[in-house]
Design a protein around this motif. Structure first.
Motif, short mmCIF file in Angstrom:
data_model
loop_
_atom_site.label_atom_id
_atom_site.label_comp_id
_atom_site.label_asym_id
_atom_site.label_seq_id
_atom_site.Cartn_x
_atom_site.Cartn_y
_atom_site.Cartn_z
N PHE A 1 -6.10 -3.89 -6.86
CA PHE A 1 -5.92 -2.91 -5.79
C PHE A 1 -7.23 -2.21 -5.46
O PHE A 1 -7.52 -1.93 -4.29
CB PHE A 1 -4.85 -1.89 -6.18
N ALA A 2 -8.04 -1.91 -6.48
CA ALA A 2 -9.34 -1.27 -6.24
C ALA A 2 -10.25 -2.18 -5.43
O ALA A 2 -10.94 -1.73 -4.50
CB ALA A 2 -10.00 -0.90 -7.56
N ALA B 1 0.81 -1.22 0.00
CA ALA B 1 0.00 0.00 0.00
C ALA B 1 0.84 1.27 0.00
O ALA B 1 0.46 2.28 -0.60
CB ALA B 1 -0.95 0.00 1.20
N ASP C 1 -4.73 -2.69 -11.46
CA ASP C 1 -5.66 -1.68 -10.95
C ASP C 1 -6.91 -2.31 -10.36
O ASP C 1 -7.40 -1.89 -9.31
CB ASP C 1 -6.05 -0.72 -12.08
N THR D 1 -1.97 3.71 -18.01
CA THR D 1 -3.36 3.68 -17.61
C THR D 1 -4.24 3.38 -18.82
O THR D 1 -4.05 3.94 -19.90
CB THR D 1 -3.78 5.03 -17.00
N GLY E 1 -9.45 -2.04 -1.93
CA GLY E 1 -9.60 -0.71 -1.34
C GLY E 1 -8.29 -0.01 -1.09
O GLY E 1 -8.17 0.80 -0.17
N ILE E 2 -7.29 -0.28 -1.93
CA ILE E 2 -5.95 0.28 -1.76
C ILE E 2 -5.64 1.26 -2.88
O ILE E 2 -5.77 0.93 -4.06
CB ILE E 2 -4.88 -0.83 -1.74
N HIS E 3 -5.24 2.47 -2.49
CA HIS E 3 -4.75 3.44 -3.47
C HIS E 3 -3.23 3.34 -3.54
O HIS E 3 -2.56 3.21 -2.52
CB HIS E 3 -5.14 4.87 -3.07
N ARG E 4 -2.70 3.32 -4.74
CA ARG E 4 -1.24 3.22 -4.88
C ARG E 4 -0.71 4.35 -5.75
O ARG E 4 -1.42 4.90 -6.61
CB ARG E 4 -0.85 1.86 -5.48
N GLU E 5 0.56 4.65 -5.56
CA GLU E 5 1.22 5.71 -6.32
C GLU E 5 2.05 5.08 -7.45
O GLU E 5 2.91 4.24 -7.19
CB GLU E 5 2.14 6.53 -5.42
#
Length: 287
Positions: free
Chosen positions: A210-211, A189, A207, A198, A214-218
């Protein structure tokens, strides 16, 4: 009018300059320019508008271009059909593939194919799965090797399932997670990622996972060039997710299984509307 003149018109329209068009046709620039000018004189229309800096196709040229391409395709098909009567396979085979193919050894398959069918001219194109799908439906490529998320089958093309593989996290030996035997998505995370652009199916695999978690990543780098991504990882500047069999190509990096990670399915795709003998022969070899 000669068929070679049609080739020159198509090349100039596609390349945009006399220099590149001549190189594509393996002739000197003056010869190509002279032939196109002769054709314009014969037709009494201007196919291209020329300036000192650029070449633009005219409306008349666009109309001629469509028929020229059809004529070249018909001539090519005539040669293929004539050869097929004698049992020979000729023509061209245009193959598109994603940069992380692992389901088959493409080079080995081509070696077998060309040994059996040396008269076939092969071209290769590396691109994303969506782009390859569209190219098949447009008729721009003949066969594609695609990689898609588990919930996304190929669309608008005939296809064959080749393999399924789990994605793993790839990190450098300097990374804090390098000593783990397996991890979860939540362990990534706070990491900085390098990934595919993208909107591509290769990116969608990660994507979506992770979605769902519920994880946002950089993501600091988006590229189709996997070699560049790998170099960022070697410098411990980023991590990435790659198919496990593809990650094996980099023994100097650490591949970490992800217990709740995504999967990638590889497909062989083609247009099944009257496939050429070359396409059918390549499908047989992959089979």
């Amino acid at each position: 009018m000669e068929l070679q003149q049609f080739r020159y018109v198509v090349a100039l329209a596609e390349e945009g300059t006399f220099t590149r068009a001549a190189a594509k046709c393996f002739v000197v620039q003056s010869a190509l320019s002279h032939q196109i000018k002769n054709l314009e004189n014969e037709l009494e229309v201007e196919l291209f508008r020329r300036t000192s800096r650029r070449v633009e196709i005219t409306a008349a040229g666009e109309a001629f271009l469509k028929a020229a391409r059809a004529s070249l395709k018909s001539a090519e098909q005539a040669a293929v059909d004539a050869a097929a009567v004698t049992g020979q396979i000729r023509g061209r085979l245009r193959i598109g593939l994603i940069p992380t193919v692992t389901a088959i050894d493409v080079a080995a398959a081509l070696k077998v194919f060309l040994h059996m069918h040396p008269k076939v001219h092969i071209t290769l194109q590396v691109a994303g799965s969506d782009e390859l799908e569209s190219a098949i439906t447009r008729g721009d490529i003949d066969v594609g090797l695609l990689g898609l998320p588990r919930n996304r089958a190929p669309q608008g093309v005939a296809w064959r399932h080749l393999s399924t593989d789990r994605l793993v996290a790839v990190v450098s030996y300097e990374h804090s997670l390098a000593g783990q035997h397996e991890i979860q998505l939540s362990d990534l995370a706070q990491e900085t990622f390098a990934d595919f652009p993208t909107g591509t199916q290769a990116r969608a695999e990660s994507d979506l996972a992770f979605a769902a978690a519920g994880i946002h990543r950089e993501v600091i780098c988006e590229t189709m060039a996997t070699d560049f991504t790998i170099n960022l990882i070697r410098q411990n500047l980023a991590v990435t997710l790659l198919p496990s069999r593809y990650a094996l190509r980099y023994p100097d990096l650490v591949s970490l299984p992800i217990t709740d990670g995504p999967s990638r399915i590889e497909y062989l795709a083609w247009d099944d509307f009257n496939p050429s003998p070359a396409i059918r022969a390549f499908l047989d070899i992959v089979e």
